[in-house]
Design a protein around this motif. Structure first.
Motif, short mmCIF file in Angstrom:
data_model
loop_
_atom_site.label_atom_id
_atom_site.label_comp_id
_atom_site.label_asym_id
_atom_site.label_seq_id
_atom_site.Cartn_x
_atom_site.Cartn_y
_atom_site.Cartn_z
N SER A 101 11.01 -27.31 -32.13
CA SER A 101 10.42 -28.04 -31.00
C SER A 101 10.22 -27.11 -29.81
O SER A 101 9.17 -27.15 -29.15
CB SER A 101 11.33 -29.21 -30.61
N GLU A 102 11.21 -26.27 -29.54
CA GLU A 102 11.09 -25.32 -28.43
C GLU A 102 9.94 -24.34 -28.67
O GLU A 102 9.21 -23.98 -27.75
CB GLU A 102 12.40 -24.56 -28.24
N PHE A 103 9.80 -23.91 -29.94
CA PHE A 103 8.70 -23.00 -30.26
C PHE A 103 7.35 -23.66 -30.02
O PHE A 103 6.43 -23.03 -29.48
CB PHE A 103 8.83 -22.55 -31.72
N LEU A 104 7.23 -24.92 -30.44
CA LEU A 104 5.96 -25.62 -30.25
C LEU A 104 5.64 -25.83 -28.78
O LEU A 104 4.49 -25.71 -28.35
CB LEU A 104 6.00 -26.97 -30.98
N VAL A 105 6.70 -26.12 -27.99
CA VAL A 105 6.50 -26.27 -26.55
C VAL A 105 6.05 -24.94 -25.95
O VAL A 105 5.13 -24.88 -25.12
CB VAL A 105 7.79 -26.76 -25.88
N ALA A 106 6.72 -23.84 -26.37
CA ALA A 106 6.35 -22.52 -25.87
C ALA A 106 4.93 -22.16 -26.29
O ALA A 106 4.16 -21.58 -25.51
CB ALA A 106 7.32 -21.47 -26.39
N LEU A 107 4.59 -22.53 -27.51
CA LEU A 107 3.24 -22.26 -28.01
C LEU A 107 2.19 -22.99 -27.18
O LEU A 107 1.17 -22.42 -26.78
CB LEU A 107 3.15 -22.68 -29.47
N GLU A 108 2.47 -24.26 -26.91
CA GLU A 108 1.51 -25.07 -26.15
C GLU A 108 1.42 -24.61 -24.71
O GLU A 108 0.33 -24.54 -24.13
CB GLU A 108 1.92 -26.54 -26.22
N ALA A 109 2.58 -24.29 -24.11
CA ALA A 109 2.60 -23.95 -22.68
C ALA A 109 2.15 -22.52 -22.41
O ALA A 109 1.55 -22.25 -21.35
CB ALA A 109 4.02 -24.15 -22.13
N GLY A 110 2.45 -21.60 -23.34
CA GLY A 110 2.18 -20.20 -23.04
C GLY A 110 1.09 -19.55 -23.85
O GLY A 110 0.28 -18.78 -23.31
N ILE A 111 1.04 -19.82 -25.14
CA ILE A 111 0.14 -19.07 -26.00
C ILE A 111 -1.24 -19.71 -26.10
O ILE A 111 -2.27 -19.01 -26.05
CB ILE A 111 0.75 -18.93 -27.41
N LEU A 112 -1.31 -21.03 -26.23
CA LEU A 112 -2.61 -21.69 -26.35
C LEU A 112 -3.54 -21.40 -25.16
O LEU A 112 -4.73 -21.13 -25.37
CB LEU A 112 -2.43 -23.20 -26.55
N PRO A 113 -3.05 -21.46 -23.91
CA PRO A 113 -3.94 -21.10 -22.80
C PRO A 113 -4.48 -19.68 -22.90
O PRO A 113 -5.64 -19.42 -22.53
CB PRO A 113 -3.05 -21.27 -21.56
N LEU A 114 -3.65 -18.76 -23.40
CA LEU A 114 -4.12 -17.38 -23.57
C LEU A 114 -5.22 -17.30 -24.62
O LEU A 114 -6.23 -16.60 -24.43
CB LEU A 114 -2.95 -16.48 -23.98
N LEU A 115 -5.04 -18.01 -25.72
CA LEU A 115 -6.05 -17.99 -26.77
C LEU A 115 -7.35 -18.65 -26.31
O LEU A 115 -8.45 -18.21 -26.67
CB LEU A 115 -5.51 -18.69 -28.02
N VAL A 132 -13.66 -9.72 -15.31
CA VAL A 132 -12.94 -10.75 -14.55
C VAL A 132 -12.08 -11.59 -15.48
O VAL A 132 -10.91 -11.89 -15.19
CB VAL A 132 -13.94 -11.63 -13.77
N LEU A 133 -12.65 -12.00 -16.62
CA LEU A 133 -11.92 -12.83 -17.57
C LEU A 133 -10.71 -12.08 -18.15
O LEU A 133 -9.64 -12.66 -18.33
CB LEU A 133 -12.83 -13.28 -18.70
N ALA A 134 -10.89 -10.79 -18.44
CA ALA A 134 -9.79 -9.99 -18.97
C ALA A 134 -8.67 -9.86 -17.94
O ALA A 134 -7.48 -9.92 -18.28
CB ALA A 134 -10.29 -8.61 -19.40
N SER A 135 -9.04 -9.69 -16.69
CA SER A 135 -8.04 -9.61 -15.62
C SER A 135 -7.31 -10.94 -15.47
O SER A 135 -6.09 -10.97 -15.29
CB SER A 135 -8.72 -9.22 -14.31
N ASP A 136 -8.06 -12.05 -15.54
CA ASP A 136 -7.44 -13.37 -15.46
C ASP A 136 -6.48 -13.61 -16.63
O ASP A 136 -5.40 -14.17 -16.46
CB ASP A 136 -8.52 -14.46 -15.45
N LEU A 137 -6.91 -13.18 -17.83
CA LEU A 137 -6.06 -13.35 -19.00
C LEU A 137 -4.75 -12.57 -18.84
O LEU A 137 -3.68 -13.06 -19.21
CB LEU A 137 -6.80 -12.89 -20.26
N LYS A 138 -4.85 -11.38 -18.28
CA LYS A 138 -3.65 -10.57 -18.09
C LYS A 138 -2.68 -11.26 -17.14
O LYS A 138 -1.47 -11.31 -17.38
CB LYS A 138 -4.05 -9.20 -17.57
N GLY A 139 -3.21 -11.79 -16.04
CA GLY A 139 -2.35 -12.51 -15.10
C GLY A 139 -1.74 -13.75 -15.71
O GLY A 139 -0.57 -14.07 -15.48
N LEU A 140 -2.54 -14.45 -16.52
CA LEU A 140 -2.04 -15.64 -17.21
C LEU A 140 -0.96 -15.26 -18.22
O LEU A 140 0.03 -15.98 -18.39
CB LEU A 140 -3.20 -16.34 -17.92
#
Length: 290
Positions: A101-115, A132-140
């Protein structure tokens, strides 16, 4: 309390032994003295025989009772062991479920926005938009690392260093290309021949990571643990897009032990996403297709 418990167990064990010995003595003595009594004194004879019989029965029953008590205790222990085993299995299953469950939460909160940001970058056509998008992705990505690892860790910092080559010459170095705070070093010279630069080169060549819970007490290979630094624990991971190395992603904190080896997996994943976005931004292509 423990001494009293031990004393009671000692008395119980030796008390049963004493009772058995006394009962056996009564059985033998009753039979023996009963056989010596005159035939005219039948009452005394039967009394002595009765004492002997009681002694014999008691001597026989004590070990039987003790054996049954022992079997009962063994059965109770087996029941306790089975219960503890079931509890352990249930706790393991609960831990796996919680970890999933923690992994899925981490995936949804952190990884999906990056993808999602990476998908937008792939579709972008103009170079300025990609930058600009690459810079935004790095900050995200930096924010995602802090949130998913543990936002309560004080002064948790994420840094990205891009692999570059000196011009002219083939000297390699890592140049700071993004940080959530002041980067620990603006540039890592990789051809300086030092133990630290060699360790970084080996990490990049093998597409691996380096982790230490305390760089003062447990410095990794090639790391100078005597030099004063602003952090105590760190993870450095190779950022590769699957074809070539783009740089290095690091996460560190001044609190020793606040990062774990398990966090390195997440750092590696985010490093890969950043490397892919940098490859898209820089317009890198596979030479084999040309």
């Amino acid at each position: 309390m423990e001494k009293l418990h031990n004393a009671l167990r000692w008395l119980d064990r030796w008390g049963k032994s004493v009772i058995t010995v006394v009962a056996a003595a009564l059985a033998f003595g009753g039979a023996f003295w009963g056989s010596l009594v005159d035939d005219n004194d039948s009452v005394l004879r039967w009394v002595l025989f009765g004492v002997g019989l009681v002694g014999a029965i008691t001597a026989a029953l004590v070990p039987i009772v003790e054996s049954r008590q022992l079997r009962s205790r063994i059965k109770g222990l087996e029941t306790d062991v089975a219960r503890v085993r079931r509890q352990g299995q249930q706790a393991e299953a609960d831990a796996k479920l919680e970890g999933r469950s923690e992994f899925l939460v981490a995936l949804e909160a952190g990884i999906l926005p990056l993808l999602e940001k990476l998908g937008t970058l792939v579709r972008a056509r103009r170079a300025p938009t990609k930058a600009v998008l690459a810079s935004d992705l790095k900050g995200l990505a930096f924010s995602a690392l802090k949130e998913v690892i543990d936002p309560s860790i004080p002064r948790l910092r994420a840094n990205y260093f891009k692999l570059r080559f000196a011009d002219p010459g083939d000297e390699m170095y890592l140049q700071e290309a993004g940080s959530t705070a002041t980067a620990p070093r603006q540039r890592f010279d990789l051809t300086s021949g030092t133990a630290e630069s060699d360790a970084i080169l080996e990490m990049l060549a093998q597409n691996k990571f380096v982790f230490t819970d305390d760089c003062v007490e447990n410095p990794p290979v090639g790391f100078d643990g005597t030099r004063e630094r602003s952090y105590r624990t760190f993870i450095s991971a190779t950022a590769s897009d699957g074809v070539e190395v783009d740089g290095m992603l690091t996460v560190d904190s001044p609190v020793a032990g606040s990062l774990t080896g398990a966090d390195a997996t997440l750092v590696q994943l985010v490093a890969t996403i950043i490397a892919i976005s940098e490859a898209i931004k820089d317009g890198k292509k596979d030479d084999a297709e040309d």
